[in-house]
Enzyme design. Structure first.
Site, PDB file in Angstrom:
ATOM      1  N   HIS A   1       0.013   4.864  13.061  1.00 25.41           N
ATOM      2  CA  HIS A   1      -0.809   4.732  11.850  1.00 25.41           C
ATOM      3  C   HIS A   1      -2.197   5.351  12.070  1.00 25.41           C
ATOM      4  CE1 HIS A   1      -2.724   2.768   8.291  1.00 25.41           C
ATOM      5  NE2 HIS A   1      -1.512   2.865   7.812  1.00 25.41           N
TER       6      HIS A   1
ATOM      7  N   HIS B   1       0.872  -1.174   0.000  1.00 22.60           N
ATOM      8  CA  HIS B   1       0.000   0.000   0.000  1.00 22.60           C
ATOM      9  C   HIS B   1       0.915   1.231   0.000  1.00 22.60           C
ATOM     10  CE1 HIS B   1      -3.884  -2.039   1.648  1.00 22.60           C
ATOM     11  NE2 HIS B   1      -3.934  -1.896   0.337  1.00 22.60           N
TER      12      HIS B   1
ATOM     13  N   ASP C   1       1.062   4.166   1.221  1.00 21.96           N
ATOM     14  CA  ASP C   1       1.509   4.909   2.408  1.00 21.96           C
ATOM     15  C   ASP C   1       2.638   4.202   3.155  1.00 21.96           C
ATOM     16  OD1 ASP C   1      -0.593   3.052   2.987  1.00 21.96           O
ATOM     17  OD2 ASP C   1      -0.885   3.940   4.951  1.00 21.96           O
ATOM     18  N   HIS C   2       3.033   3.019   2.675  1.00 25.01           N
ATOM     19  CA  HIS C   2       4.131   2.289   3.324  1.00 25.01           C
ATOM     20  C   HIS C   2       5.386   2.200   2.464  1.00 25.01           C
ATOM     21  CE1 HIS C   2       1.893   0.899   6.920  1.00 25.01           C
ATOM     22  NE2 HIS C   2       0.899   1.271   6.128  1.00 25.01           N
TER      23      HIS C   2
ATOM     24  N   HIS D   1      -4.717  -8.104   6.649  1.00 24.72           N
ATOM     25  CA  HIS D   1      -4.956  -6.804   6.033  1.00 24.72           C
ATOM     26  C   HIS D   1      -5.604  -7.023   4.667  1.00 24.72           C
ATOM     27  CE1 HIS D   1      -4.546  -2.560   5.861  1.00 24.72           C
ATOM     28  NE2 HIS D   1      -3.540  -2.506   5.013  1.00 24.72           N
TER      29      HIS D   1
HETATM   30 ZN   LIG Z   1      -2.212  -0.832   4.340  1.00 20.28          ZN
END
Ligand SMILES: [Zn+2]
Length: 305
Positions: free
Chosen positions: A270, A64, A66-67, A142
């Site tokens: 997070h 993802h 944002d990582h 997830h």
């Molecule tokens: Zn994620």
């Protein structure tokens, strides 16, 4: 000082003023690791005066944006700074393809070699090991296959009690004492009894990074008794429906995992951009697990052995 963890970013997917998406810098046993690399990670490294040249290993939990979207610019900066040493990247499959495509269309060839270490996030696996520590994946739950990372120091040698050392002791004998052995002479007679010359070894430290995940009881066994746990807390318990929908955790759930795993300290992060005041998340967690702190950008958590 055996372990320093610096928070570079701890925000959830949407931008939040003053916060950065997930990224952490871990110094352990003189090794320098980056864990996740959200947008702006290299800006944060520069701001905190952390040299990008020290980083030889980068661990990405899942793909993802944002990582990992801070990774491509960091790789190019390393190139522009004339890096030549190898860089190891650990991630779920696909990161090599993403990076290769960027290099292809920018007609770039990096000065240094990237060594990819793809892993299957659904299984526990040791992805890094050297003489001082190991890194294992921690399978998470997830929307996308995702794994956390468990950093564990290996059992340390016994410490020599310098006051007790006697003249004539050989270096080899001292090395054997550190491993816990007694020393015998050539006829097999006990020369130096270990406990008279050594002190107990320092404790082996452990840290687990667990983001992103829904409520995940199955990881408790793997992280039981660790010194430090970072667990995502995207939402508050009042927004539990959003947490379930998006496969994230609430602050209360993160604390419950820390409690059941009997970890020594919990850091939550997070955070969803919807929360302006993070103290509400902190209070919610502390009601379950008192030794909780917020992952705030620029904060360093230190563990001494
Ligand atoms: Zn994620």
């Amino acid at each position: 000082m055996a372990l320093n963890l610096t928070i570079l970013g701890s925000s959830g997917a949407l931008p939040a003023i003053g916060r950065f998406p997930s990224s952490q810098y871990l110094e352990i046993q003189n090794r320098h690791f980056l864990i996740d690399c959200g947008e702006g990670a290299q800006i944060q490294l520069a701001r905190l005066q952390i040299s990008i040249h020290k980083i030889d290993h980068i661990f990405i939990s899942h793909l993802h944006g944002d990582h990992y979207l801070g990774l491509i610019p960091l790789l190019f900066s390393m190139h522009l700074h004339k890096r030549t040493s190898e860089l190891h990247l650990y991630s779920p499959p696909g990161l090599d393809e993403i990076i290769t495509l960027h290099l292809k269309y920018s007609k770039s060839v990096l000065n240094y070699k990237i060594i990819f270490h793809p892993f299957t996030p659904t299984k526990i696996k040791t992805i890094f090991a050297d003489e001082a520590l190991t890194v294992d994946t921690v399978p998470l739950i997830h929307k996308l296959d995702c794994a956390g990372f468990l950093f564990k120091e290996k059992i340390k040698p016994r410490r020599i009690n310098k006051e007790k050392l006697v003249e004539g002791m050989k270096l080899q004998q001292i090395a054997s004492l550190k491993t816990g052995s007694d020393i015998f002479d050539e006829e097999g007679k006990l020369l130096y009894k270990n406990e008279n010359f050594t002190l107990s070894s320092r404790p082996a430290l452990s840290y687990a990074y667990c983001s992103d995940t829904a409520w995940n009881e199955s990881m408790i066994e793997q992280i039981t008794g660790i010194d430090l746990l970072y667990h995502e807390a995207t939402f508050m318990q009042t927004d539990i429906t959003r947490a379930v929908e998006t496969k994230h955790s609430t602050s209360m759930q993160a604390a419950e995992i820390a409690k059941r795993a009997q970890v020594k300290k919990l850091i939550i992060g997070h955070f969803s951009a919807r929360y302006k005041d993070l103290n509400m998340l902190l209070e919610e967690a502390r009601a379950q697990f008192a030794n909780t702190e917020l992952a705030i950008e620029g904060t360093t958590f230190t563990l001494t052995d």
